[in-house]
Design an enzyme around this catalytic site. Structure first.
Site, PDB file in Angstrom:
ATOM      1  N   HIS A 195       0.749   5.427   1.047  1.00  0.00           N
ATOM      2  CA  HIS A 195       0.141   6.067   2.146  1.00  0.00           C
ATOM      3  C   HIS A 195       0.901   7.141   2.316  1.00  0.00           C
ATOM      4  O   HIS A 195       1.581   7.791   1.898  1.00  0.00           O
ATOM      5  CB  HIS A 195      -0.189   5.390   3.371  1.00  0.00           C
ATOM      6  CG  HIS A 195      -1.470   6.488   4.919  1.00  0.00           C
ATOM      7  ND1 HIS A 195      -2.295   6.123   4.649  1.00  0.00           N
ATOM      8  CD2 HIS A 195      -0.277   6.943   5.373  1.00  0.00           C
ATOM      9  CE1 HIS A 195      -2.465   7.416   5.756  1.00  0.00           C
ATOM     10  NE2 HIS A 195      -1.414   7.279   6.074  1.00  0.00           N
ATOM     11  N   ASN A 231       0.724  -1.123   0.068  1.00  0.00           N
ATOM     12  CA  ASN A 231       0.200   0.185   0.333  1.00  0.00           C
ATOM     13  C   ASN A 231       0.644   1.287   0.251  1.00  0.00           C
ATOM     14  O   ASN A 231       1.843   1.331   0.906  1.00  0.00           O
ATOM     15  CB  ASN A 231      -0.597  -0.660   1.235  1.00  0.00           C
ATOM     16  CG  ASN A 231      -1.419   1.344   1.510  1.00  0.00           C
ATOM     17  OD1 ASN A 231      -2.552   1.433   0.555  1.00  0.00           O
ATOM     18  ND2 ASN A 231      -1.954   2.476   2.095  1.00  0.00           N
ATOM     19  N   GLY A 281      -3.740  -4.368  10.656  1.00  0.00           N
ATOM     20  CA  GLY A 281      -4.404  -3.288  11.449  1.00  0.00           C
ATOM     21  C   GLY A 281      -4.711  -2.344  10.524  1.00  0.00           C
ATOM     22  O   GLY A 281      -4.152  -1.905   8.386  1.00  0.00           O
TER      23      GLY A 281
HETATM   24  C1  GAR Z   1      -2.034   8.508  -2.798  1.00  0.00           C
HETATM   25  O1  GAR Z   1      -1.874   9.604  -2.908  1.00  0.00           O
HETATM   26  C2  GAR Z   1      -2.643   7.987  -1.907  1.00  0.00           C
HETATM   27  O2  GAR Z   1      -1.686   7.466  -1.022  1.00  0.00           O
HETATM   28  C3  GAR Z   1      -3.174   8.010  -1.333  1.00  0.00           C
HETATM   29  O3  GAR Z   1      -4.658   8.002  -2.309  1.00  0.00           O
HETATM   30  C4  GAR Z   1      -3.543   9.605  -2.895  1.00  0.00           C
HETATM   31  C5  GAR Z   1      -4.391   8.243  -4.123  1.00  0.00           C
HETATM   32  O4  GAR Z   1      -4.313   9.179  -5.802  1.00  0.00           O
HETATM   33  N1  GAR Z   1      -4.365   6.865  -0.528  1.00  0.00           N
HETATM   34  C6  GAR Z   1      -4.871   6.375   0.314  1.00  0.00           C
HETATM   35  O5  GAR Z   1      -4.536   7.649   1.345  1.00  0.00           O
HETATM   36  C7  GAR Z   1      -4.824   5.342   1.206  1.00  0.00           C
HETATM   37  N2  GAR Z   1      -5.722   5.546   2.859  1.00  0.00           N
HETATM   38  P1  GAR Z   1      -3.507   8.889  -7.378  1.00  0.00           P
HETATM   39  O6  GAR Z   1      -5.380   8.135  -6.755  1.00  0.00           O
HETATM   40  O7  GAR Z   1      -3.678   9.809  -7.730  1.00  0.00           O
HETATM   41  O8  GAR Z   1      -2.629   7.466  -7.285  1.00  0.00           O
END
Ligand code: GAR
Length: 209
Positions: free
Chosen positions: A118, A116, A152
């Site tokens: 984050h 993942n 988690g």
């Molecule tokens: C990214 O910044 C990723 O880290 C976040 O969503 C964005 C997706 O961007 N994920 C989370 O917040 C998960 N908790 P994208 O669709 O342009 O790749």
């Protein structure tokens, strides 16, 4: 005759704009799947009609959608997602902005190979609003974390992190955009190294060979 390089199979899961997915697609197209060490074999989502799926379709990749509301229970959704991913026989699964927590069945199949990304420096600011929470807390630096998923919320072993300074004038959107610039490069680098070199997870430490 030299052995053909192994190209690892990736399934990427998205929920939104898919710019991290696009960074992986671009890196693989530019470098070539053999040199990069991996190819994307399918893209899945928890909702239809998002730019992340459109990016996959433009790249000629198969896509699938697995919506929580189409299943009687969260467990059934989780099993269906695991099955949809398994149909593409991935070596690694990448959550690139996939905004759902997977369950037991998914982790039973993909634990230790589900990555993942984050938008915060874990263990600070886990959850769905990592950028907003860092800003509200008054953190002066934040960033992004690429990690393996465990049971988690954003607690699994950390593979790599990137640091981004918070500016006085930042709002959530401006800060998130700067984080995403770092995040896309980090994700491309990490996935390629995991695929090419192999890795071990030793407790909380990830050792890339
Ligand atoms: C990214 O910044 C990723 O880290 C976040 O969503 C964005 C997706 O961007 N994920 C989370 O917040 C998960 N908790 P994208 O669709 O342009 O790749």
């Amino acid at each position: 005759m030299a052995a053909k390089p192994v190209v690892k199979r990736l399934v990427v899961l998205v929920s939104g704009s898919g710019t991290n997915l696009q960074a992986l697609l671009d890196a693989i197209a530019t470098t070539g799947a053999e040199a990069y060490g991996a190819e994307i074999v399918a893209v899945g989502a928890d909702r239809a009609g998002i730019e992340g799926l459109a990016r996959a379709e433009r790249a000629g990749l198969p896509t699938f959608v697995c919506r929580v509301k189409d299943y009687a229970t969260r467990e059934e959704w989780d099993a269906a997602l695991a099955g949809a991913v398994a149909a593409y026989e991935p070596d690694l699964v990448v959550s690139a902005g996939f905004m759902k927590i997977v369950g037991k069945e998914f982790l039973a199949r993909y634990g230790g190979r589900f990555i993942n990304t984050h938008p915060a420096l874990l263990p600070s600011f886990p959850g769905a609003h990592g950028v907003r929470d860092a800003l509200a807390y008054g953190a002066r630096v934040t960033g992004c974390t690429v990690h393996f998923v465990d049971d988690g919320v954003d607690t699994g072993p950390i593979i790599a992190q990137g640091v981004v300074e918070v500016r006085d004038e930042d709002d959530e959107s401006a800060l998130h955009e700067r984080i995403k610039e770092v995040e896309r490069r980090l994700l491309v680098d990490v996935v390629g190294r995991l695929a090419r070199n192999g890795y071990r997870i030793e407790g909380r430490k990830v050792v890339i060979q």
